[in-house]
Scaffold this motif. Structure first.
Motif, mmCIF file in Angstrom:
data_model
loop_
_atom_site.group_PDB
_atom_site.id
_atom_site.type_symbol
_atom_site.label_atom_id
_atom_site.label_comp_id
_atom_site.label_asym_id
_atom_site.label_seq_id
_atom_site.Cartn_x
_atom_site.Cartn_y
_atom_site.Cartn_z
ATOM 1 N N HIS A 1 10.481 -34.456 -28.258
ATOM 2 C CA HIS A 1 9.915 -34.442 -26.904
ATOM 3 C C HIS A 1 9.263 -33.086 -26.599
ATOM 4 O O HIS A 1 8.164 -33.024 -26.032
ATOM 5 C CB HIS A 1 11.001 -34.737 -25.880
ATOM 6 N N ILE A 2 9.919 -32.015 -26.989
ATOM 7 C CA ILE A 2 9.347 -30.681 -26.787
ATOM 8 C C ILE A 2 8.101 -30.511 -27.628
ATOM 9 O O ILE A 2 7.074 -29.976 -27.159
ATOM 10 C CB ILE A 2 10.396 -29.606 -27.133
ATOM 11 N N ALA A 3 8.138 -30.995 -28.881
ATOM 12 C CA ALA A 3 6.980 -30.879 -29.763
ATOM 13 C C ALA A 3 5.794 -31.681 -29.234
ATOM 14 O O ALA A 3 4.639 -31.235 -29.312
ATOM 15 C CB ALA A 3 7.350 -31.355 -31.167
ATOM 16 N N ALA A 4 6.074 -32.870 -28.657
ATOM 17 C CA ALA A 4 4.992 -33.702 -28.118
ATOM 18 C C ALA A 4 4.274 -32.993 -26.971
ATOM 19 O O ALA A 4 3.025 -32.985 -26.908
ATOM 20 C CB ALA A 4 5.552 -35.038 -27.646
ATOM 21 N N LEU A 5 5.038 -32.370 -26.067
ATOM 22 C CA LEU A 5 4.409 -31.642 -24.964
ATOM 23 C C LEU A 5 3.660 -30.410 -25.474
ATOM 24 O O LEU A 5 2.581 -30.074 -24.967
ATOM 25 C CB LEU A 5 5.463 -31.236 -23.933
ATOM 26 N N ALA A 6 4.220 -29.739 -26.476
ATOM 27 C CA ALA A 6 3.544 -28.569 -27.051
ATOM 28 C C ALA A 6 2.213 -28.977 -27.675
ATOM 29 O O ALA A 6 1.205 -28.264 -27.533
ATOM 30 C CB ALA A 6 4.442 -27.904 -28.094
ATOM 31 N N ILE A 7 2.183 -30.126 -28.335
ATOM 32 C CA ILE A 7 0.938 -30.618 -28.920
ATOM 33 C C ILE A 7 -0.089 -30.909 -27.838
ATOM 34 O O ILE A 7 -1.280 -30.582 -27.972
ATOM 35 C CB ILE A 7 1.213 -31.876 -29.773
ATOM 36 N N TRP A 8 0.367 -31.512 -26.733
ATOM 37 C CA TRP A 8 -0.549 -31.787 -25.630
ATOM 38 C C TRP A 8 -1.110 -30.503 -25.021
ATOM 39 O O TRP A 8 -2.288 -30.434 -24.660
ATOM 40 C CB TRP A 8 0.150 -32.619 -24.548
ATOM 41 N N VAL A 9 -0.283 -29.476 -24.909
ATOM 42 C CA VAL A 9 -0.755 -28.191 -24.388
ATOM 43 C C VAL A 9 -1.818 -27.601 -25.306
ATOM 44 O O VAL A 9 -2.868 -27.122 -24.846
ATOM 45 C CB VAL A 9 0.425 -27.208 -24.224
ATOM 46 N N VAL A 10 -1.579 -27.666 -26.607
ATOM 47 C CA VAL A 10 -2.556 -27.145 -27.577
ATOM 48 C C VAL A 10 -3.859 -27.932 -27.491
ATOM 49 O O VAL A 10 -4.953 -27.350 -27.511
ATOM 50 C CB VAL A 10 -1.979 -27.206 -29.007
ATOM 51 N N ILE A 11 -3.751 -29.251 -27.376
ATOM 52 C CA ILE A 11 -4.953 -30.086 -27.258
ATOM 53 C C ILE A 11 -5.750 -29.699 -26.013
ATOM 54 O O ILE A 11 -6.987 -29.578 -26.057
ATOM 55 C CB ILE A 11 -4.566 -31.573 -27.211
ATOM 56 N N CYS A 12 -5.056 -29.485 -24.906
ATOM 57 C CA CYS A 12 -5.740 -29.092 -23.667
ATOM 58 C C CYS A 12 -6.445 -27.751 -23.823
ATOM 59 O O CYS A 12 -7.593 -27.584 -23.379
ATOM 60 C CB CYS A 12 -4.739 -29.026 -22.518
#
Length: 248
Positions: free
Chosen positions: A223-234
């Motif tokens: 779950h933490i990794a998924a949000l981190a990936i979304w932040v990087v994508i943004c």
């Protein structure tokens, strides 16, 4: 720095006044999630083995208020202001674009915090749900999810140039959050194909993190990794957009 802070405060205050003068936006955002929670949690309470059992639904309705504020209201306003040329006129003044975006963020943060305490009050006073022993960390984690939501909103809405383009996207996004986050239907009861739509939904991972903080349970890295990936994508998309576009 004093002049800049004074300017930000004035912008923030005017922004709040305008927001609360529009009951069409303010009342549904602040009241409807609370009403839905009372109705939905009330039905769940009848079937729950314990009062703590349906406390897991509390973070999702907090996130819903944040979504309606940050993604729906502020995201749409961002596109509308860009379309009407407000950003261009502001940039010709001493006001920087950073101040404008900061004002958006502060308003979204404040309304989300109001929603946070609204849901806590409903949980404690209406249903008698015992508060988490981890409330400070839970509140801080909630603020982090709001900031991630703001980043997602400004990034995705940065691709649109007018309100006619953004409205279908906003409506579809709202439906996606409702039906692909575990709010309406538990993920375990969904068909396997539909679960993949849930797993890529950042709101789902926000909710899972907050639920685990509420119950003081160990976090899952996914779950933490998924949000981190979304932040990087943004951040990559913002770079691609060359910052927050201000042209029509």
């Amino acid at each position: 720095m004093r002049i800049s802070m004074k300017c930000i405060w004035k912008q923030f205050w005017y922004d709040l006044v305008i927001f609360f003068r529009e009951p069409f936006f303010a009342l549904p955002i602040l009241l409807l999630p609370g009403v839905f929670f009372i109705v939905y949690a009330g039905s769940m309470a009848k079937d729950a083995a314990s009062i703590e059992g349906f406390a897991q639904y509390l973070p999702m309705y907090m996130i819903l208020i944040s979504f309606l504020t940050v993604f729906f209201n502020i995201g749409t306003q961002y596109v509308t202001d860009k379309q009407s040329g407000i950003f261009k006129r502001l940039l010709l003044s001493p006001i920087s674009l950073f101040n404008v975006v900061l004002t958006y963020s502060l308003r979204g943060l404040l309304i989300s915090v109001l929603g946070f305490f609204e849901m806590i009050a409903i949980a404690a006073l209406v249903f008698g749900i015992p508060l988490s022993s981890n409330m400070i960390l839970f509140f801080l984690a909630f603020l982090v999810t709001v900031m991630i939501m703001m980043l997602l909103s400004l990034t995705l809405h940065g691709f649109f140039k007018n309100s006619r383009q953004v409205m279908p996207f906003t409506i579809i996004g709202f439906q996606y959050v409702l039906f692909a986050s575990g709010m309406i239907m538990p993920v375990e009861k969904m068909p396997t194909v539909l679960r993949y739509l849930v797993y890529v939904n950042p709101v789902y991972h926000m909710n899972q993190i907050l639920v685990r903080v509420w119950y003081n349970a160990p976090q899952k890295v996914i779950h933490i990794a998924a949000l981190a990936i979304w932040v990087v994508i943004c951040l990559v998309l913002i770079r691609f957009q060359k910052g927050f576009a201000t042209d029509k």
